[in-house]
Structures are given as C-alpha cells and as structure tokens.
Design an enzyme around this catalytic site. Structure first.
Site, PDB file in Angstrom:
ATOM      1  N   GLU A  27      -1.678  -0.036 -10.237  1.00  0.00           N
ATOM      2  CA  GLU A  27      -3.354   0.223 -10.730  1.00  0.00           C
ATOM      3  C   GLU A  27      -3.610  -0.952 -11.872  1.00  0.00           C
ATOM      4  O   GLU A  27      -4.199  -0.358 -12.904  1.00  0.00           O
ATOM      5  CB  GLU A  27      -3.071   1.621 -11.540  1.00  0.00           C
ATOM      6  CG  GLU A  27      -2.543   2.743 -10.857  1.00  0.00           C
ATOM      7  CD  GLU A  27      -3.259   3.172  -9.845  1.00  0.00           C
ATOM      8  OE1 GLU A  27      -4.821   3.189  -9.803  1.00  0.00           O
ATOM      9  OE2 GLU A  27      -3.048   3.788  -8.635  1.00  0.00           O
ATOM     10  N   ILE A  64       0.764  -1.282  -0.050  1.00  0.00           N
ATOM     11  CA  ILE A  64       0.343   0.403   0.051  1.00  0.00           C
ATOM     12  C   ILE A  64       0.825   1.267  -0.038  1.00  0.00           C
ATOM     13  O   ILE A  64       1.352   1.446   0.912  1.00  0.00           O
ATOM     14  CB  ILE A  64      -0.871  -0.063   0.988  1.00  0.00           C
ATOM     15  CG1 ILE A  64      -1.756  -1.177   1.087  1.00  0.00           C
ATOM     16  CG2 ILE A  64      -1.814   1.010   1.058  1.00  0.00           C
ATOM     17  CD1 ILE A  64      -2.289  -1.813  -0.004  1.00  0.00           C
ATOM     18  N   ILE A 108      22.244   4.370 -24.121  1.00  0.00           N
ATOM     19  CA  ILE A 108      22.956   5.391 -24.514  1.00  0.00           C
ATOM     20  C   ILE A 108      24.002   5.987 -23.562  1.00  0.00           C
ATOM     21  O   ILE A 108      24.912   6.363 -24.135  1.00  0.00           O
ATOM     22  CB  ILE A 108      21.897   6.570 -24.720  1.00  0.00           C
ATOM     23  CG1 ILE A 108      20.988   6.174 -25.966  1.00  0.00           C
ATOM     24  CG2 ILE A 108      22.332   8.163 -25.039  1.00  0.00           C
ATOM     25  CD1 ILE A 108      19.722   6.914 -26.460  1.00  0.00           C
ATOM     26  N   GLY A 125      25.715   4.205 -21.750  1.00  0.00           N
ATOM     27  CA  GLY A 125      26.745   3.168 -21.573  1.00  0.00           C
ATOM     28  C   GLY A 125      26.985   2.743 -19.952  1.00  0.00           C
ATOM     29  O   GLY A 125      25.831   2.759 -19.161  1.00  0.00           O
TER      30      GLY A 125
HETATM   31  C1  LIG Z   1       5.110   0.159  -5.585  1.00  0.00           C
HETATM   32  C2  LIG Z   1       3.936  -0.518  -5.273  1.00  0.00           C
HETATM   33  C3  LIG Z   1       2.699   0.365  -5.068  1.00  0.00           C
HETATM   34  C4  LIG Z   1       1.539  -0.189  -4.894  1.00  0.00           C
HETATM   35  N1  LIG Z   1       0.729   0.535  -4.332  1.00  0.00           N
HETATM   36  C5  LIG Z   1      -0.523   0.119  -4.197  1.00  0.00           C
HETATM   37  C6  LIG Z   1      -1.599   0.946  -3.413  1.00  0.00           C
HETATM   38  O1  LIG Z   1      -1.630   2.117  -3.135  1.00  0.00           O
HETATM   39  N2  LIG Z   1      -2.729   0.088  -3.008  1.00  0.00           N
HETATM   40  C7  LIG Z   1      -3.079  -1.164  -3.609  1.00  0.00           C
HETATM   41  O2  LIG Z   1      -4.356  -1.672  -3.382  1.00  0.00           O
HETATM   42  N3  LIG Z   1      -2.197  -1.847  -4.236  1.00  0.00           N
HETATM   43  C8  LIG Z   1      -0.799  -1.279  -4.371  1.00  0.00           C
HETATM   44  N4  LIG Z   1      -0.050  -2.161  -5.053  1.00  0.00           N
HETATM   45  C9  LIG Z   1      -0.287  -3.386  -5.610  1.00  0.00           C
HETATM   46  C10 LIG Z   1      -0.392  -3.496  -7.027  1.00  0.00           C
HETATM   47  O3  LIG Z   1      -1.527  -2.902  -7.446  1.00  0.00           O
HETATM   48  C11 LIG Z   1      -0.538  -4.836  -7.353  1.00  0.00           C
HETATM   49  O4  LIG Z   1       0.892  -5.504  -7.362  1.00  0.00           O
HETATM   50  C12 LIG Z   1      -1.118  -5.312  -8.743  1.00  0.00           C
HETATM   51  O5  LIG Z   1      -2.182  -5.155  -8.928  1.00  0.00           O
HETATM   52  C13 LIG Z   1      -0.713  -6.718  -9.073  1.00  0.00           C
HETATM   53  O6  LIG Z   1      -1.177  -7.732  -8.085  1.00  0.00           O
HETATM   54  P1  LIG Z   1      -0.058  -8.743  -7.336  1.00  0.00           P
HETATM   55  O7  LIG Z   1       1.112  -8.152  -7.185  1.00  0.00           O
HETATM   56  O8  LIG Z   1      -1.118  -9.392  -6.475  1.00  0.00           O
HETATM   57  O9  LIG Z   1       0.129  -9.932  -8.539  1.00  0.00           O
HETATM   58  P2  LIG Z   1      -0.851 -10.945  -9.141  1.00  0.00           P
HETATM   59  O10 LIG Z   1      -1.974 -10.512  -9.331  1.00  0.00           O
HETATM   60  O11 LIG Z   1      -0.477 -12.258  -8.235  1.00  0.00           O
HETATM   61  O12 LIG Z   1      -0.142 -11.286 -10.613  1.00  0.00           O
HETATM   62  C14 LIG Z   1       0.951 -11.870 -10.806  1.00  0.00           C
HETATM   63  C15 LIG Z   1       1.142 -11.993 -12.337  1.00  0.00           C
HETATM   64  O13 LIG Z   1       0.111 -12.592 -13.003  1.00  0.00           O
HETATM   65  C16 LIG Z   1      -0.512 -12.203 -13.654  1.00  0.00           C
HETATM   66  N5  LIG Z   1      -1.927 -12.271 -13.962  1.00  0.00           N
HETATM   67  C17 LIG Z   1      -2.751 -12.186 -12.854  1.00  0.00           C
HETATM   68  N6  LIG Z   1      -4.087 -12.548 -13.301  1.00  0.00           N
HETATM   69  C18 LIG Z   1      -3.990 -12.702 -14.734  1.00  0.00           C
HETATM   70  C19 LIG Z   1      -4.773 -13.021 -15.603  1.00  0.00           C
HETATM   71  N7  LIG Z   1      -6.273 -13.089 -15.412  1.00  0.00           N
HETATM   72  N8  LIG Z   1      -4.611 -13.001 -16.753  1.00  0.00           N
HETATM   73  C20 LIG Z   1      -3.408 -12.738 -17.144  1.00  0.00           C
HETATM   74  N9  LIG Z   1      -1.992 -12.631 -16.147  1.00  0.00           N
HETATM   75  C21 LIG Z   1      -2.410 -12.407 -14.905  1.00  0.00           C
HETATM   76  C22 LIG Z   1      -0.177 -10.561 -13.431  1.00  0.00           C
HETATM   77  O14 LIG Z   1      -0.552  -9.511 -14.581  1.00  0.00           O
HETATM   78  C23 LIG Z   1       1.245 -10.677 -13.258  1.00  0.00           C
HETATM   79  O15 LIG Z   1       1.961 -10.810 -14.394  1.00  0.00           O
HETATM   80  C24 LIG Z   1       1.537  -1.507  -5.303  1.00  0.00           C
HETATM   81  C25 LIG Z   1       2.190  -1.928  -5.823  1.00  0.00           C
HETATM   82  C26 LIG Z   1       3.795  -1.695  -5.952  1.00  0.00           C
HETATM   83  C27 LIG Z   1       4.685  -2.554  -6.635  1.00  0.00           C
END
Ligand SMILES: Cc1cc2nc3c(=O)[nH]c(=O)nc-3n(C[C@H](O)[C@H](O)[C@H](O)COP(=O)(O)OP(=O)(O)OC[C@H]3O[C@@H](n4cnc5c(N)ncnc54)[C@H](O)[C@@H]3O)c2cc1C
Length: 382
Positions: A364, A157, A338, A340
C-alpha cells in the site's frame, strides 16, 4: 473529545477477539507453513458481518464505521496476518472502489458475494516495472466497439491466483498521464486473461500473491469502473482506506509480539531469574507498549477522519501507516530477541510475526512514499 470506545464497540471487540482466538489463530501456523489460502476463515468473516462492515446493507453490508472496523481488524491481524491481508484485499481494496464508484448494477453483481466471503476480489495496480510510480504502468485498454481490449501484465497481486474478480488499473489515454488512467472490472475466466502461480514469499505465506497477464483481453464497456480517465483519483481515495487497513495489519502483529514477549519473559529463566527480572527486557517491553499505544490512537484518528470524509484522512492514514509499520518491524525483531534462539525457530509465533511484519513497510505504498505524501501535505500547509 472522547478517547473511550463505546460500550457497543467494547462488547463487539470482546466477542470478535474470542472468535479470532478460537477459530482463526489455531490454524495460523499451518496456513503459513503450508501456504494454504484461508478460504474458510474468509467465509467465517463474511458470516460474522466483519467483511461487510460499513457497506450498504442492500449490497450485503452490515453496520459499522471505520473506527470499529479498525478495532476488530487488530484482533484479526493479531490472530492471522495472512487471513487479514487476503480478507482486506478482497473486501477492502476490491470492494471499496466498487462501492464508491460503481454503478448500481456493478454493486449488485459484485458486492454481495465478496462481502459474504463466497467470492474473492483483488486490486491490480503494480507491474513488473512500476510499483511506487503508479503513472509508470504500461497496461493499457483500447476501445473497440462496445469493448475495451486490455494488454499488459501486473505483479505482486494479493489474491491473484485465487480471486474471482479483479479491479485492474490501466491507461486509457497514456498521453494524459494521471488524467488518462481508468479502472476496469475483470472476471476470472475472461478470454485473454491469465494468472501466474503463487509467488514464493518471506511472510504472509497463506495469502497468495501472483502475476496477472492480459493478452487482448476484451471486457464489455459496462466493466469500466467509475468515470473514464478518473482512475488515478479513484485509486487515491481507495488507498486511504487501504493504508489505514495496512496500519491495522502492523498494529495487530505488533500487539501479538508484545503479548508473546510478556508471556515468555514471565516463564523463561536465565541466571536463576525470570527474564522479566532483567532491565533490558523491561526496556524492550516498555518501548513496545509505548509505540503500540501511540499507533493505536493514530490509527483510530485516521479511521475517524475517514468516516467523516475529512480530506486530511489521507495524511493521517500515511502518518499512521508509516509510524506503526516501521515500529512493528522493530518490535517483531525485539520479540525474536527476547525469545533468543527459540525465536529463530519455526513453530514459534514470533518467528512468523517477524517475517509478516516487514510487509507493513512495503504494501500500500512504501515508507518512502508515505514520507513523500506527508511532505506534500506539509508543504501545502506552510
Ligand atoms: C506481499 C505483497 C502483496 C502485495 N499486494 C499488492 C496488491 O494486492 N496489489 C498491488 O497492486 N500491489 C501489491 N503489492 C505491491 C506493492 O504495493 C509494491 O511492492 C510497492 O508499492 C512498492 O513497489 P515496487 O515493489 O515496485 O518497488 P519500487 O517502486 O521499485 O521501489 C523500490 C524502492 O525504491 C523506493 N522508492 C521508489 N520511489 C521512490 C521515491 N520517489 N522516493 C524515495 N524512494 C522511492 C521505494 O520506497 C523502495 O524502497 C504487493 C506487494 C507485496 C510484497
């Protein structure tokens, strides 16, 4: 159709860019290196009216529309992506649902402090076992008298360790799936609520990210945000704002990479010639410029649609975010190339930009999720 910014937008862009260059960019490296939460920058953005743009004036907002906000946002993301991200989580992801779905009392309580930059907000959706799959969350709230008792945890978060206020996404009726999700306002200091230490990250290291824990955390009934069980739909609307914001994040980073690359290519010499002489460098710079300019138009279109409350704004927000976030990662990689060996070194801006760019493809909603959204729209259309 008019592709020109108005005279007012041009003037605003110029003065805001100057502020970002003078006040925000000089500390971006330190903020990153020492993982400093840029509270002073956020206060400054409150003072200038940037945080409040487009919000009602009676709640501390200032004049502005989503296109103008995107124009200015690019300058901020270009100067310091960590500041941009934390400011956006507070005055966007937190403030937008309060503004759109909150009661007058909630708007009065939460918005003025957030839009002034005095208070910090966060939106908590993601959990250790559910990110892309929002309906897979486990955090729940049970009604007890006038209170709601929240149990569960969140992770990743933005502003987690520093926020004053949180919008928390929970199940209020798990059986009903998307029709059983609700949003609650939780304040720092509420009994049963605690937060983890800042997580150690690849990029945007000045924007703190953490876990949140809810252990029989009781919040009064008036902290329900919007209608009971309508949280999923409120989230979808909030994320359209958020995805345009995230696209602007990637745009600012990509533009910074382009400018750094051009400057370096014009000064660095190899084989007795400036790098700018070599065709391989031209091609990289030409591609950067092409993708950035196309992305900017896409983002402005999505923002313009959002301002008109066009239902297709959600589609264009996904298209814009997907397009620029993937290209920004590539552009940042080319910028490092670019430079290096220098590009790989701490203290060189492109090294930070390269690390910051990747988040655009994850936050997002990942690129895969944006593709799923776009496909759904296309399938409905044909
Ligand atoms: C720096 C940072 C700040 C963040 N800030 C917030 C915040 O303020 N509030 C908040 O709520 N969250 C926040 N997040 C969380 C972020 O929104 C999630 O990490 C993101 O939505 C992916 O969810 P996950 O990490 O659980 O990955 P997962 O959902 O586990 O996904 C893992 C992989 O599987 C793929 N995948 C999953 N489902 C499918 C599908 N149906 N089809 C194809 N591919 C799929 C994904 O694209 C990804 O490549 C933050 C994350 C980071 C890194």
């Amino acid at each position: 159709m008019d592709f020109e910014l108005t005279e007012d937008q041009k003037k605003l862009k110029e003065s805001f860019a100057e502020l970002c260059v003078k006040e925000i960019a000089p500390r971006a490296d330190l903020i990153d290196r020492e993982s400093i939460f840029p509270k002073e920058n956020i206060l400054l953005l409150g003072k200038t009216g940037f945080l409040g743009m487009g919000f009602p004036e009676e709640n501390g907002g200032s004049q502005g529309d989503p296109v103008t906000k995107s124009v200015l946002g690019e300058e901020l993301a270009k100067a310091c992506a960590a500041t941009y991200l934390s400011a956006g989580a507070s005055a966007g992801l937190f403030a937008v649902p309060v503004w759109k779905f909150g009661t007058e009392a909630q708007k009065k309580r939460y918005l003025p402090g957030i839009l002034a930059g005095d208070k910090i907000g966060a939106l908590a959706i993601t959990e250790p076992d559910a990110g892309s799959d929002v309906l897979g969350i486990k955090t729940s709230a049970q009604k007890k008298g006038n209170d709601w008792i929240i149990n569960g945890s969140k992770t990743f978060i933005t502003n987690g360790p520093v926020a004053d206020y949180y919008v928390v996404v929970v199940y209020t009726d798990k059986e009903k799936n998307r029709d059983g999700i609700s949003l609650f306002l939780v304040e720092q200091g509420t009994k049963g609520f605690s937060r983890g230490k800042p997580l150690d990250k690849l990029g945007v290291r000045g924007s703190p990210t953490s876990e949140l824990f809810f252990d029989d955390c009781a919040v009064p009934g008036e902290n329900l945000l919007g209608e009971l069980h309508m949280g999923f739909y409120q989230l979808v609307q909030t994320l359209t704002h958020g995805r345009i914001g995230m696209a602007v994040y990637s745009l600012g980073i990509a533009q910074a990479c382009l400018e750094e690359s051009i400057n370096y290519a014009q000064t660095r010499t190899a084989f007795k010639k400036k790098l700018a002489y070599f065709q391989d460098i031209h091609f990289k710079i030409a591609d950067m410029k092409m993708y950035i300019d196309v992305a900017r138009e896409l983002i402005y279109k999505a923002a313009w649609m959002l301002g008109r409350e066009d239902p297709q704004a959600m589609l264009f927000a996904s298209i814009a975010k997907l397009f620029i976030s993937e290209h920004a990662t590539r552009i940042a990689s080319d910028a490092v190339q670019i430079f290096g060996g220098y590009g790989f070194m701490k203290g060189y801006k492109v090294e930070r930009l390269y690390r910051d760019a990747k988040l655009g493809e994850i936050g997002e909603g990942t690129s895969e999720i944006q593709r799923a959204i776009i496909t759904r729209f296309v399938e409905e259309q044909y």
